[in-house]
Design a protein around this motif. Structure first.
Motif, PDB file in Angstrom:
ATOM      1  N   LEU A   1      -7.114   4.039  -5.380  1.00 13.22           N
ATOM      2  CA  LEU A   1      -8.136   3.058  -5.000  1.00 13.22           C
ATOM      3  C   LEU A   1      -7.495   1.706  -4.693  1.00 13.22           C
ATOM      4  CD1 LEU A   1     -10.919   3.998  -7.569  1.00 13.22           C
ATOM      5  CD2 LEU A   1     -11.097   4.179  -5.078  1.00 13.22           C
ATOM      6  N   ARG A   2      -6.504   1.322  -5.493  1.00 12.93           N
ATOM      7  CA  ARG A   2      -5.770   0.083  -5.210  1.00 12.93           C
ATOM      8  C   ARG A   2      -5.050   0.185  -3.872  1.00 12.93           C
ATOM      9  NH1 ARG A   2      -1.802  -1.291  -9.940  1.00 12.93           N
ATOM     10  NH2 ARG A   2      -1.168  -2.853  -8.390  1.00 12.93           N
ATOM     11  N   ALA A   3      -4.468   1.343  -3.598  1.00 14.40           N
ATOM     12  CA  ALA A   3      -3.786   1.545  -2.312  1.00 14.40           C
ATOM     13  C   ALA A   3      -4.762   1.379  -1.163  1.00 14.40           C
ATOM     14  CB  ALA A   3      -3.139   2.935  -2.270  1.00 14.40           C
ATOM     15  N   GLY A   4      -5.977   1.911  -1.342  1.00 16.91           N
ATOM     16  CA  GLY A   4      -6.988   1.779  -0.291  1.00 16.91           C
ATOM     17  C   GLY A   4      -7.386   0.331  -0.055  1.00 16.91           C
ATOM     18  N   GLN A   5      -7.515  -0.428  -1.145  1.00 15.93           N
ATOM     19  CA  GLN A   5      -7.881  -1.838  -1.003  1.00 15.93           C
ATOM     20  C   GLN A   5      -6.807  -2.623  -0.254  1.00 15.93           C
ATOM     21  OE1 GLN A   5      -8.443  -2.862  -5.108  1.00 15.93           O
ATOM     22  NE2 GLN A   5     -10.485  -1.933  -5.231  1.00 15.93           N
ATOM     23  N   VAL A   6      -5.547  -2.393  -0.602  1.00 17.36           N
ATOM     24  CA  VAL A   6      -4.446  -3.097   0.063  1.00 17.36           C
ATOM     25  C   VAL A   6      -4.309  -2.619   1.504  1.00 17.36           C
ATOM     26  CG1 VAL A   6      -1.962  -3.552   0.016  1.00 17.36           C
ATOM     27  CG2 VAL A   6      -3.251  -3.450  -2.125  1.00 17.36           C
ATOM     28  N   ALA A   7      -4.524  -1.320   1.733  1.00 19.86           N
ATOM     29  CA  ALA A   7      -4.374  -0.752   3.077  1.00 19.86           C
ATOM     30  C   ALA A   7      -5.407  -1.312   4.048  1.00 19.86           C
ATOM     31  CB  ALA A   7      -4.476   0.769   3.012  1.00 19.86           C
TER      32      ALA A   7
ATOM     33  N   ALA B   1      -2.634   2.474   8.105  1.00 22.13           N
ATOM     34  CA  ALA B   1      -2.443   2.452   6.653  1.00 22.13           C
ATOM     35  C   ALA B   1      -3.696   2.945   5.943  1.00 22.13           C
ATOM     36  CB  ALA B   1      -2.096   1.041   6.204  1.00 22.13           C
ATOM     37  N   LEU B   2      -4.850   2.486   6.403  1.00 22.80           N
ATOM     38  CA  LEU B   2      -6.102   2.869   5.756  1.00 22.80           C
ATOM     39  C   LEU B   2      -6.357   4.368   5.880  1.00 22.80           C
ATOM     40  CD1 LEU B   2      -8.647   2.136   4.246  1.00 22.80           C
ATOM     41  CD2 LEU B   2      -9.699   1.478   6.427  1.00 22.80           C
ATOM     42  N   LEU B   3      -6.016   4.950   7.031  1.00 18.10           N
ATOM     43  CA  LEU B   3      -6.196   6.394   7.204  1.00 18.10           C
ATOM     44  C   LEU B   3      -5.388   7.178   6.177  1.00 18.10           C
ATOM     45  CD1 LEU B   3      -6.270   6.843  11.080  1.00 18.10           C
ATOM     46  CD2 LEU B   3      -7.948   7.745   9.459  1.00 18.10           C
ATOM     47  N   SER B   4      -4.147   6.772   5.974  1.00 14.14           N
ATOM     48  CA  SER B   4      -3.313   7.457   4.982  1.00 14.14           C
ATOM     49  C   SER B   4      -3.898   7.312   3.581  1.00 14.14           C
ATOM     50  CB  SER B   4      -1.887   6.900   5.019  1.00 14.14           C
ATOM     51  OG  SER B   4      -1.268   7.174   6.253  1.00 14.14           O
ATOM     52  N   ALA B   5      -4.374   6.119   3.263  1.00 15.08           N
ATOM     53  CA  ALA B   5      -4.957   5.885   1.941  1.00 15.08           C
ATOM     54  C   ALA B   5      -6.234   6.702   1.746  1.00 15.08           C
ATOM     55  CB  ALA B   5      -5.238   4.398   1.749  1.00 15.08           C
TER      56      ALA B   5
ATOM     57  N   TRP C   1       0.839  -1.197   0.000  1.00 11.21           N
ATOM     58  CA  TRP C   1       0.000   0.000   0.000  1.00 11.21           C
ATOM     59  C   TRP C   1       0.877   1.252   0.000  1.00 11.21           C
ATOM     60  CZ3 TRP C   1      -0.175   4.055   3.348  1.00 11.21           C
ATOM     61  CH2 TRP C   1       0.459   3.922   4.587  1.00 11.21           C
ATOM     62  N   VAL C   2       2.035   1.191   0.670  1.00 14.11           N
ATOM     63  CA  VAL C   2       2.929   2.359   0.693  1.00 14.11           C
ATOM     64  C   VAL C   2       3.447   2.647  -0.711  1.00 14.11           C
ATOM     65  CG1 VAL C   2       5.111   3.288   1.567  1.00 14.11           C
ATOM     66  CG2 VAL C   2       3.624   1.969   3.083  1.00 14.11           C
ATOM     67  N   GLU C   3       3.825   1.610  -1.445  1.00  9.06           N
ATOM     68  CA  GLU C   3       4.327   1.793  -2.805  1.00  9.06           C
ATOM     69  C   GLU C   3       3.236   2.332  -3.723  1.00  9.06           C
ATOM     70  OE1 GLU C   3       7.705  -1.719  -2.445  1.00  9.06           O
ATOM     71  OE2 GLU C   3       5.693  -2.179  -3.203  1.00  9.06           O
ATOM     72  N   LEU C   4       2.027   1.819  -3.572  1.00  7.47           N
ATOM     73  CA  LEU C   4       0.908   2.344  -4.358  1.00  7.47           C
ATOM     74  C   LEU C   4       0.591   3.789  -3.970  1.00  7.47           C
ATOM     75  CD1 LEU C   4      -1.348  -0.827  -4.225  1.00  7.47           C
ATOM     76  CD2 LEU C   4      -0.243   0.101  -6.273  1.00  7.47           C
ATOM     77  N   TYR C   5       0.660   4.087  -2.676  1.00  9.55           N
ATOM     78  CA  TYR C   5       0.438   5.451  -2.174  1.00  9.55           C
ATOM     79  C   TYR C   5       1.445   6.406  -2.815  1.00  9.55           C
ATOM     80  CZ  TYR C   5       0.148   9.283   1.254  1.00  9.55           C
ATOM     81  OH  TYR C   5       0.017  10.516   1.850  1.00  9.55           O
ATOM     82  N   LEU C   6       2.730   6.034  -2.774  1.00  8.24           N
ATOM     83  CA  LEU C   6       3.770   6.896  -3.336  1.00  8.24           C
ATOM     84  C   LEU C   6       3.608   7.054  -4.846  1.00  8.24           C
ATOM     85  CD1 LEU C   6       6.861   5.615  -1.325  1.00  8.24           C
ATOM     86  CD2 LEU C   6       5.738   7.846  -1.091  1.00  8.24           C
TER      87      LEU C   6
END
Length: 206
Positions: free
Chosen positions: A92-98, A105-109, A68-73
């Motif tokens: 959206l992918r980052a949110g799903q993984v988070a 993690a979810l809060l950041s996403a 999720w961090v890599e997708l976030y970045l």
């Protein structure tokens, strides 16, 4: 060191970081490019920052199972590159993984998703992500994320013409910021309050 513009000193530090970090295709390599690109864009060197952001996004999205961090970045890099549709999909992918990684993690996403939807002018989706993030921040006691979500939602309220709700959120944000000594978020809340007042024609208050 007495710089007239602190951003210039930060940009020098980011370039130095890029010089010493390995160029080996690892997440650290990509994170370094994201940081450099973000700082250069924020300091007015967009053309210099763009290649670093493009390389970072390419590295991060080429991984077989990005975290999720890599997708976030990657999504952050795409936002700075103004690649909106692609960036929202990655967020959206980052949110799903988070969601599988835990509440922090979810809060950041959710913060990133809210930013993206505001950027795209999709106020309903922005509010939905923001409200989920706000509830989660309250539940988990994250003061910084609570402030971020309150300010995000206040900005959305102002854009949708709900001045009372906007003021209610900003009042809470300022109280929380003062209680925790988070000066930057107090200023962010006041900035939204000023923009809202200006939009309503309340010039003295703005």
């Amino acid at each position: 060191r007495g710089d007239a513009c602190p951003r210039a000193a930060v940009a020098r530090l980011a370039r130095r970081l890029r010089d010493v970090a390995p160029r080996d295709g690892t997440p650290l390599d990509a994170h370094t490019d994201t940081t450099l690109g973000w700082i250069l864009c924020q300091s007015g060197h967009y053309e210099e920052g763009r290649p670093a952001l493009e390389r970072a996004a390419s590295l991060l999205l080429s991984r077989e199972r990005p975290s999720w961090v890599e997708l976030y970045l990657a999504s952050l890099a795409l936002r700075l590159l103004e690649r909106t549709d692609e960036g929202i999909d990655i967020a959206l992918r980052a949110g799903q993984v988070a969601r599988e990684a835990g509440p922090t993690a979810l809060l950041s996403a959710l913060d990133l998703l809210t930013e993206w939807e505001v950027w795209a002018g999709r106020w309903g989706m922005a509010a939905a992500h923001g409200e989920e993030g706000l509830a989660l921040a309250r539940e988990d006691g994250h003061a910084d994320q609570l402030l971020i979500m309150l300010t995000q939602l206040a900005r959305i309220d102002a854009a949708r013409g709900d001045a009372d709700r906007c003021r209610e959120r900003l009042d809470e944000a300022i109280r929380v910021a003062d209680a925790h000594g988070i000066v930057t978020m107090r200023h962010a809340a006041l900035g939204v309050a000023g923009s809202s007042a200006l939009a309503d024609g309340r010039l003295e208050e703005a």
